[in-house]
Design a protein around this motif. Structure first.
Motif, PDB file in Angstrom:
ATOM      1  N   ALA A   1      -5.658   5.742   4.102  1.00 17.97           N
ATOM      2  CA  ALA A   1      -4.448   6.461   3.702  1.00 17.97           C
ATOM      3  C   ALA A   1      -3.762   5.766   2.535  1.00 17.97           C
ATOM      4  N   LEU A   2      -3.744   4.451   2.537  1.00 15.44           N
ATOM      5  CA  LEU A   2      -3.140   3.701   1.437  1.00 15.44           C
ATOM      6  C   LEU A   2      -3.912   3.914   0.136  1.00 15.44           C
ATOM      7  N   ARG A   3      -5.237   4.010   0.234  1.00 18.37           N
ATOM      8  CA  ARG A   3      -6.020   4.324  -0.966  1.00 18.37           C
ATOM      9  C   ARG A   3      -5.653   5.711  -1.498  1.00 18.37           C
ATOM     10  N   ARG A   4      -5.515   6.667  -0.591  1.00 12.08           N
ATOM     11  CA  ARG A   4      -5.205   8.036  -1.029  1.00 12.08           C
ATOM     12  C   ARG A   4      -3.835   8.125  -1.692  1.00 12.08           C
ATOM     13  N   THR A   5      -2.898   7.307  -1.232  1.00 10.20           N
ATOM     14  CA  THR A   5      -1.567   7.342  -1.846  1.00 10.20           C
ATOM     15  C   THR A   5      -1.557   6.695  -3.219  1.00 10.20           C
ATOM     16  N   GLY A   6      -2.589   5.925  -3.538  1.00  7.04           N
ATOM     17  CA  GLY A   6      -2.678   5.298  -4.849  1.00  7.04           C
ATOM     18  C   GLY A   6      -2.095   3.909  -4.935  1.00  7.04           C
ATOM     19  N   VAL A   7      -1.670   3.315  -3.799  1.00 12.43           N
ATOM     20  CA  VAL A   7      -1.113   1.961  -3.870  1.00 12.43           C
ATOM     21  C   VAL A   7      -2.186   0.895  -3.719  1.00 12.43           C
ATOM     22  N   LEU A   8      -3.401   1.294  -3.359  1.00 12.99           N
ATOM     23  CA  LEU A   8      -4.561   0.412  -3.376  1.00 12.99           C
ATOM     24  C   LEU A   8      -5.574   0.977  -4.363  1.00 12.99           C
ATOM     25  N   PRO A   9      -6.351   0.118  -5.022  1.00 10.10           N
ATOM     26  CA  PRO A   9      -7.375   0.636  -5.936  1.00 10.10           C
ATOM     27  C   PRO A   9      -8.338   1.574  -5.220  1.00 10.10           C
ATOM     28  N   ALA A  10      -8.882   2.513  -5.953  1.00 13.59           N
ATOM     29  CA  ALA A  10      -9.739   3.540  -5.352  1.00 13.59           C
ATOM     30  C   ALA A  10     -10.922   2.933  -4.608  1.00 13.59           C
ATOM     31  N   GLY A  11     -11.456   1.830  -5.122  1.00 11.88           N
ATOM     32  CA  GLY A  11     -12.616   1.228  -4.476  1.00 11.88           C
ATOM     33  C   GLY A  11     -12.289   0.133  -3.473  1.00 11.88           C
ATOM     34  N   ALA A  12     -11.010  -0.073  -3.187  1.00 13.18           N
ATOM     35  CA  ALA A  12     -10.625  -1.171  -2.303  1.00 13.18           C
ATOM     36  C   ALA A  12     -11.153  -0.945  -0.896  1.00 13.18           C
ATOM     37  N   ARG A  13     -11.742  -1.988  -0.317  1.00 13.08           N
ATOM     38  CA  ARG A  13     -12.268  -1.880   1.035  1.00 13.08           C
ATOM     39  C   ARG A  13     -11.336  -2.504   2.062  1.00 13.08           C
ATOM     40  N   ASN A  14     -10.211  -3.064   1.591  1.00 18.18           N
ATOM     41  CA  ASN A  14      -9.259  -3.682   2.500  1.00 18.18           C
ATOM     42  C   ASN A  14      -7.888  -3.688   1.842  1.00 18.18           C
TER      43      ASN A  14
END
Length: 377
Positions: A213-226
């Motif tokens: 969910a954090l990736r989808r919101t854009g606050v984590l990089p798209a490829g972030a695994r953690n």
């Protein structure tokens, strides 16, 4: 990166330590962007015994060392000392020296982001945050049976993370000025999304859904695994990574963090196996405890990990030692860890040592450069 094994061998629960260091000019002590040169020098020198090599970090003024997989503190101590010696040799060959400080004491020109795909992606997303995050920590990895266990452990670790920070505080200066905090590093990192004490999670599936969910919101990089929480499960191995501590001025401080962290994880695993609920620490109390630890280290107040009451920091440290005493005794680490913790309470943290050194130093163009490189005993 520490390469942890899939399961703990019979001798003991596996652990490994990563340490991040600043690179500074040999003469002026100001941060210098020589990460690639130091890593190349390390490869040219061959390193001792073929252990894990040096790694570049987010900024070119930083470099990371790592132990291999260890099963006792004696092994951790030996590998930490060898890695620091290896870094010192490589830095000297590159005309630099390593500095064991959680933040850069002295001012320097603009920092360059290390030009890897991952770090460039971070720089695009976070902008100036990436440029200004010249921070160095000590990360301890501990083996657990599986990923579900790793997430259960996080819930039990939450109240104790500020105590680990207080013991490790080693970043009072930033850009030539005393910040008034024992760990300015944590204040810098807190500007990043999720760089905080992790929330409670009911399961590994909930953890994964949260990161997605954090990736989808854009606050984590798209490829972030953690995410960037100060404690988190590995995305690919059954381990817990505790990332709360400032880098230690000497080996003793890193050994203390390794011993306490493994004991906390072992204690948490036992509690989870027996069905004991994790302490209910509200998020606002966790944030308050973290800020207080960053502000004062062990030289002032703390919030008691279990009651939330304001107490002397020494009381919180001794509550931690009492909490993990059975695990320390089972691993044979009790005497060493207690001695190291009591030494910090008696002499102060790395932040206190930096301030003492800064008071003795002659001010230069970038401020007072404290000497914080040491191997410990």
């Amino acid at each position: 990166m520490v390469r942890m094994v899939e399961a703990a061998p019979a001798r003991g629960v596996t652990l490994g330590v990563e340490e991040e260091f600043l690179l500074v000019g040999a003469d002026d002590g100001a941060p210098a962007g020589g990460g690639r040169d130091v890593v190349d020098a390390d490869r040219a020198l061959g390193g001792p015994g073929g252990g894990p090599g040096l790694q570049r970090e987010l900024l070119a003024t930083m470099v990371e060392t790592a132990t291999g997989v260890c099963t006792d503190l004696a092994g951790v101590r030996a590998e930490l000392a060898a890695a620091r010696a290896r870094l010192e040799r490589a830095a000297r060959k590159a005309g630099l020296r390593p500095l064991a400080s959680g933040t850069a004491p002295m001012a320097a020109p603009a920092r360059a982001v290390t030009p890897t795909r991952h770090y460039r992606q971070m720089a695009r997303l976070y902008g100036r945050l990436a440029d200004e995050t010249e921070t160095c920590g000590c990360h301890v990895h501990v083996g657990v049976p599986d990923r579900e266990s790793a997430v259960a452990v996080l819930n039990h670790l939450r109240p104790w993370l500020p105590v680990l920070l207080a013991l490790s505080a080693n970043s009072p200066y930033h850009q030539g000025a005393d910040t008034g905090h024992a760990s300015w590093r944590v204040l810098v990192l807190s500007r990043w999304p999720t760089h905080q004490i992790p929330p409670r999670f009911a399961s590994a599936a909930q953890y994964d859904r949260t990161v997605a969910a954090l990736r989808r919101t854009g606050v984590l990089p798209a490829g972030a695994r953690n995410a960037y929480w100060f404690a988190r499960p590995s995305h690919h191995l059954p381990t817990v990574e505790v990332r709360i501590a400032d880098v230690a001025p000497g080996v003793d401080g890193a050994v203390l963090q390794a011993g306490l962290t493994r004991a906390l994880v072992t204690t948490a695993l036992d509690a989870a196996t027996r069905g004991r609920p994790a302490p209910r620490l509200p998020d606002h109390a966790a944030a308050a405890a973290l800020w207080t630890a960053a502000r004062y280290g062990v030289g002032g107040p703390a919030l008691h990990p279990l009651t939330g009451e304001r107490v002397p920091a020494a009381e919180a440290v001794r509550a931690l030692l009492d909490r993990v005493r059975p695990a320390l005794e089972a691993s044979g680490d009790a005497a060493e860890v207690r001695e190291l913790a009591e030494a910090v309470l008696a002499r102060g943290t790395g932040a206190d040592a930096q301030r003492r050194a800064g008071a003795r130093a002659t001010p230069g163009p970038g401020g007072r450069p404290p000497g914080t490189w040491g191997r410990g005993r």
